[in-house]
Write an enzyme that holds these catalytic residues in place. Structure first.
Site, PDB file in Angstrom:
ATOM      1  CD  GLN A  10      34.426  44.548  40.956  1.00 62.21           C
ATOM      2  OE1 GLN A  10      33.588  44.550  41.805  1.00 62.21           O
ATOM      3  NE2 GLN A  10      34.425  45.814  40.283  1.00 62.21           N
ATOM      4  CB  SER A  94      35.856  40.969  47.798  1.00 58.58           C
ATOM      5  OG  SER A  94      35.261  42.418  47.781  1.00 58.58           O
ATOM      6  CG  LEU A  95      32.009  39.704  44.092  1.00 58.72           C
ATOM      7  CD1 LEU A  95      31.033  38.663  43.587  1.00 58.72           C
ATOM      8  CD2 LEU A  95      32.333  40.666  43.011  1.00 58.72           C
ATOM      9  NE  ARG A 119      30.239  43.724  49.083  1.00 58.75           N
ATOM     10  CZ  ARG A 119      31.205  43.608  48.474  1.00 58.75           C
ATOM     11  NH1 ARG A 119      31.267  43.555  47.118  1.00 58.75           N
ATOM     12  NH2 ARG A 119      32.445  43.377  49.026  1.00 58.75           N
ATOM     13  CG  HIS A 203      37.860  45.577  50.066  1.00 55.45           C
ATOM     14  ND1 HIS A 203      36.654  45.115  50.940  1.00 55.45           N
ATOM     15  CD2 HIS A 203      37.603  45.001  49.248  1.00 55.45           C
ATOM     16  CE1 HIS A 203      35.986  44.248  50.392  1.00 55.45           C
ATOM     17  NE2 HIS A 203      36.647  44.221  49.155  1.00 55.45           N
ATOM     18  CD  GLN A 252      33.189  41.535  51.983  1.00 51.08           C
ATOM     19  OE1 GLN A 252      32.643  42.359  51.279  1.00 51.08           O
ATOM     20  NE2 GLN A 252      33.396  40.262  51.775  1.00 51.08           N
TER      21      GLN A 252
END
Length: 315
Positions: A10, A94-95, A119, A203, A252
């Site tokens: 992101q 991340s994503l 998510r 996170h 995560q």
């Protein structure tokens, strides 16, 4: 040359990303159309001609970056006649870990899109708007920031969210605790701290409700052994067993994105080249600070891909 595929997270999103791929290659159009269908939404139209503010909504951002990354991979593979055997590892920020898992066929593309929509919704709704925030501390090392967070907590949450590179650590948590951490960092000589324009504190433990949602969603999805070894964010180590991958993806949501150690692991494994597939060049910039000897190619347009393939053929 040992090559890894890496996928952005992101912050890389922008209106019109992937449009040239869509207009030029039928295989890219098929990728975008498959995600539109999976989400029952014309996400492609939003990506190509929508408002940036709508694209920046987490529930849109996550599948939008993923579909752009997968489209770039699909074009690269088909136009270059490449096979999985031409690459050694995959990893995503991340994503971007979902993008990596879609590319290496652990997830189907529609499942990856649906999971990222879930998510994004879950992460956005986990914390009331305004309660949390994130900040980048520049010029600081991980151990120093961990100490700062411990001192700043005071019965609230603030922790390291991203170990991005040497000198770039992102913290996340309650807004007041993040502000306290920034003040302590300044007192300790860390001269630059930037509040990030995010809609939630990702996170960190405040994302626990989202982790529960993802555990339920991931349990329902068929997963296969990846075609390439994948470096998991939370461990910075190889993961291959589908059940372990499920566990790592749940972890995560609340855990640290260990990107610097992930790139260091790839370097130790002999990786000399990375292909950043998707919008922007953020990961290329981080890699220069982590492992400057690794060559990184950022590929998201026909021109990028043609240039890479031509150079590869000439090598």
């Amino acid at each position: 040359m040992t090559t890894a595929l890496i996928f952005p997270g992101q912050g890389a999103q922008k209106i019109n990303m992937g449009r040239e791929l869509y207009d030029t290659f039928a295989e890219a159009r098929e990728v975008f159309q498959a995600v539109d269908e999976a989400l029952s939404q014309n996400l492609s139209r939003l990506i190509f001609s929508g408002e940036q503010s709508e694209l920046d909504l987490t529930a849109n951002t996550q599948p939008a970056i993923m579909v752009t990354s997968v489209a770039a991979w699909t074009v690269l593979r088909k136009q270059g006649g490449l096979q999985f055997s031409d690459f050694s590892f995959a990893s995503g920020h991340s994503l971007g870990e979902y993008s990596a898992l879609a590319v290496v066929e652990t997830f189907t593309l529609p499942d990856a899109a649906r999971l990222l929509r879930i998510r994004g919704d879950a992460m956005q709704s986990a914390v009331p708007v305004g309660m949390g925030t994130m900040a980048a501390l520049l010029g600081a090392d991980l151990e120093a920031v961990l100490d700062i967070c411990l001192e700043a907590q005071k019965d609230q949450v603030v922790t390291v969210a991203n170990d991005n590179s040497v000198g770039q650590i992102v913290i996340s948590g309650h807004r007041e605790a993040v502000d306290r951490a920034i003040a302590i960092a300044t007192e300790r000589g860390i001269k630059r701290s930037i509040i990030l324009p995010v809609s939630a504190p990702f996170h960190c433990p405040l994302m626990a409700p989202a982790a529960e949602v993802m555990a339920e969603a991931l349990a329902k999805v068929d997963m296969r052994v990846p075609q390439l070894p994948v470096i998991a964010n939370v461990t910075a180590d190889v993961v291959a067993d589908p059940q372990v991958i499920r566990t790592r993806l749940v972890e995560q949501v609340t855990g640290m994105v260990r990107w610097r150690p992930s790139v260091e692991h790839l370097a130790q494994k002999g990786v000399t080249e990375m292909l950043e597939l998707g919008p922007g060049k953020t990961l290329a910039g981080l890699a220069k600070r982590i492992a400057p000897d690794i060559i990184v190619h950022s590929l998201c347009t026909p021109h990028d891909i043609d240039g890479y393939l031509n150079n590869r053929a000439a090598a």
